[in-house]
Scaffold this motif. Structure first.
Motif, PDB file in Angstrom:
ATOM      1  N   TYR A  10      14.083 -38.061  24.077  1.00 18.05           N
ATOM      2  CA  TYR A  10      13.067 -37.541  24.984  1.00 18.05           C
ATOM      3  C   TYR A  10      12.034 -38.632  25.300  1.00 18.05           C
ATOM      4  CZ  TYR A  10      14.222 -32.538  25.140  1.00 18.05           C
ATOM      5  OH  TYR A  10      14.806 -31.333  25.404  1.00 18.05           O
ATOM      6  N   THR A  19      10.816 -38.152  20.735  1.00 18.18           N
ATOM      7  CA  THR A  19      11.580 -37.239  19.888  1.00 18.18           C
ATOM      8  C   THR A  19      13.055 -37.286  20.270  1.00 18.18           C
ATOM      9  OG1 THR A  19      11.125 -35.381  21.374  1.00 18.18           O
ATOM     10  CG2 THR A  19       9.625 -35.706  19.501  1.00 18.18           C
ATOM     11  N   LEU A  32      16.639 -35.110  20.541  1.00 13.02           N
ATOM     12  CA  LEU A  32      17.349 -33.837  20.565  1.00 13.02           C
ATOM     13  C   LEU A  32      18.782 -34.103  20.127  1.00 13.02           C
ATOM     14  CD1 LEU A  32      17.486 -30.801  21.264  1.00 13.02           C
ATOM     15  CD2 LEU A  32      18.183 -31.488  23.577  1.00 13.02           C
ATOM     16  N   ARG A  82      15.676 -30.903  16.734  1.00 10.34           N
ATOM     17  CA  ARG A  82      14.850 -31.953  17.334  1.00 10.34           C
ATOM     18  C   ARG A  82      14.033 -32.627  16.238  1.00 10.34           C
ATOM     19  NH1 ARG A  82      10.773 -30.605  22.345  1.00 10.34           N
ATOM     20  NH2 ARG A  82       9.990 -32.717  22.765  1.00 10.34           N
ATOM     21  N   ARG A  93      11.795 -32.926  11.257  1.00  9.11           N
ATOM     22  CA  ARG A  93      12.194 -31.916  12.224  1.00  9.11           C
ATOM     23  C   ARG A  93      10.958 -31.291  12.862  1.00  9.11           C
ATOM     24  NH1 ARG A  93      17.004 -27.397  11.378  1.00  9.11           N
ATOM     25  NH2 ARG A  93      17.115 -26.786  13.594  1.00  9.11           N
ATOM     26  N   LEU A 140      11.856 -27.100  18.440  1.00 14.81           N
ATOM     27  CA  LEU A 140      13.036 -27.363  19.252  1.00 14.81           C
ATOM     28  C   LEU A 140      12.730 -27.332  20.743  1.00 14.81           C
ATOM     29  CD1 LEU A 140      16.055 -27.804  19.594  1.00 14.81           C
ATOM     30  CD2 LEU A 140      16.404 -25.339  19.266  1.00 14.81           C
TER      31      LEU A 140
END
Length: 550
Positions: A330, A334, A336, A345, A352, A355
């Motif tokens: 992303y 982050t 995915l 995510r 973590r 999401l």
């Protein structure tokens, strides 16, 4: 830098006497008949090509004998993985000073003080083996441009000999076997033992090539591969390849620019070619991951050097790449992932995080998502089965990519009813479209005009590249199969540059490049051979069909 040892011999084509190739040189004088044997660059390439591919993968001290028959010569070759060393006392030379030695032309053994010949490759070598940076321990007599028949080797020294007629002391240099006494003018035929002392029988001697594993190929050339793990393009127009030659410890990652020049090669990244994939990081660098490894590796897009390695956590609440089939980065850094069919995510530290972040007021987010199982045995939906904020999807059948427009795209590679779906990064699904292809084996790629490109096969097994027009909500076939009069011949992976240039590839050095107007602007030699063979097959079939009709 690593060392490859070579021992090579054959027989003279003129007199069949043993001929030692103790140096990488074009002209070798037979010490028996005093005639030259010529070994050009193509001959040397065929002799040593396999050795330079195989030896770097061997354990230190491991070697391999080989018999090679080519034309008038039968060669006995021994090659192996060994650091350059003194031929007399077997003491290794200091490779950290190899450049200094090459400038001087030799190294002096630290133990026995023997002189060891060292040089950089000349044009003959560089044309065939661009990764060879130094040669060590060659016979410098064989390297002389115009060796004189019968001349005393540089390693020997003149000797004193007593004239049998007048007892005068003569200095014999070994140039001629018949010499004149300078005292009594008698002609003297030198005895066998003296002549052999001055001209010892050549024995095969070990010499070395020092390689740079990450050296670039010659201008206009690309690294060779057999297995193609993945191929991906970045926003600057560079393309990255993850490949292997035979799959045994020879995995490498490399990059070319938009003009097809090799930018860098890294052969020291210890991955297995099977199930290895790449992803462009938010900062433009490159992620490497493999579903059978726990860790995530980040390398520089400029030179392939290691930037970061996130070790997999035993706690599935933190990043553990074991079972990860897909990953996208992303813009906020982050990641995915799809691990054992579950979406998760993570931030750049491997922790973590939430999401999906729904943009619509009143909707609840998906939280961190489902727990990640240890295996992928549970059923999971396909792209056509999911809507907004999915928590699971079948990772074996799903490809993901973040387009240049900032949206997340998912593609279902299943044979008959696969769909292409567009999502906001928050998880909201925008649309899902049926893909008019059967098998699809690539991530959906987008150019700066918004077109989305996919490669696959139709119901007649013809390979095609199609693209989706967001403005007209339609798919268009832009490159067709060779059997249909097009250019494709079972390519199964694509990468697309921002301007719409398409790279289509498959295993064994097969690569084609198409301009934004879909003209083929590059075709590798292997692809050219494949295409010509397929066209001959088609022509033969048409002729046979016509004969049958007649």
């Amino acid at each position: 830098m690593l060392g490859i040892c070579i021992e090579l011999k054959t027989t003279c084509k003129h007199c069949s006497s043993p001929l030692m190739l103790n140096a990488f040189t074009e002209n070798v004088l037979c010490p028996s008949c005093y005639k030259f044997n010529v070994f050009d660059g193509e001959e040397w390439k065929n002799l040593l090509e396999d050795a330079l591919q195989e030896a770097p993968k061997m354990e230190l001290g491991e070697g391999q004998p080989s018999t090679i028959m080519r034309g008038q010569y039968t060669y006995q070759l021994m090659y192996g993985r060994q650091e350059p060393r003194c031929g007399k006392c077997k003491t290794n030379i200091d490779l950290s000073k190899i450049e200094e030695f090459s400038v001087k032309g030799s190294a002096v053994c630290s133990k026995c003080s023997a002189e060891i010949f060292v040089r950089k490759p000349d044009e003959l070598i560089a044309e065939s083996f661009s990764n060879v940076k130094y040669l060590v321990g060659e016979d410098d007599d064989q390297l002389k441009k115009n060796p004189e028949p019968g001349k005393l080797p540089s390693s020997a020294k003149p000797v004193l000999f007593t004239c049998p007629a007048c007892a005068g002391n003569l200095e014999i240099d070994g140039t001629d076997r018949m010499v004149n006494c300078k005292f009594c003018d008698s002609q003297i035929y030198l005895p066998d033992d003296l002549w052999l002392r001055l001209h010892p029988v050549k024995e095969v001697s070990r010499w070395y090539m020092v390689l740079d594993e990450n050296a670039l190929p010659p201008q206009g050339k690309m690294p060779e591969w057999y297995y193609l793990s993945d191929m991906i393009a970045d926003r600057q127009g560079n393309v990255y390849f993850a490949t292997a030659q035979d799959g045994e410890n020879d995995f490498m990652v490399w990059s070319i620019d938009k003009d097809l020049n090799t930018r860098w090669i890294r052969k020291d990244i210890k991955f297995n070619y099977e199930h290895t994939r790449m992803e462009i990081a938010h900062d433009g660098n490159l992620y490497l991951y493999n579903e059978n490894r726990h860790s995530l590796v980040k390398v520089s897009s400029k030179d392939g050097s290691l930037i970061q390695k996130i070790e997999g956590s035993k706690d599935r609440k933190k990043l553990n790449m074991k079972g990860c089939k897909r990953l996208v980065a992303y813009p906020d850094g982050t990641l995915l992932t799809n691990i054992n069919h579950v979406f998760a995510r993570f931030n750049e530290d491997g922790e973590r995080v939430e999401l999906w972040e729904s943009k619509k007021f009143g909707l609840f987010s998906a939280g961190a998502g489902d727990d990640i199982p240890e295996g992928d045995g549970e059923w999971a939906p396909y792209v056509k089965d999911v809507g907004s904020n999915p928590k699971k999807i079948n990772g074996d059948f799903t490809y993901m990519n973040i387009g240049l427009d900032g949206y997340l795209y998912m593609l279902d590679r299943s044979s008959s009813d696969g769909e292409l779906a567009k999502f906001e990064l928050s998880g909201t699904q925008v649309w899902s479209k049926y893909i008019p292809l059967n098998y699809k084996e690539c991530r959906p790629c987008q150019d700066e005009r918004g077109y989305i490109y996919i490669i696959g096969t139709d119901d007649k097994s013809n390979t095609r590249i199609i693209r989706y027009h967001t403005s007209s909500d339609s798919f268009e076939t832009i490159v067709t199969d060779l059997k249909e009069g097009g250019f494709l011949e079972e390519e199964d992976t694509i990468a697309v540059l921002p301007d719409g240039t398409v790279f289509a590839a498959k295993f064994h050095n097969r690569l084609k490049v198409f301009s934004p107007t879909m003209d083929m602007i590059y075709r590798s030699e292997q692809s050219k051979e494949d295409d010509e063979l397929e066209q001959r097959r088609r022509k033969d079939k048409i002729e046979k069909d016509e004969e049958f009709e007649d």
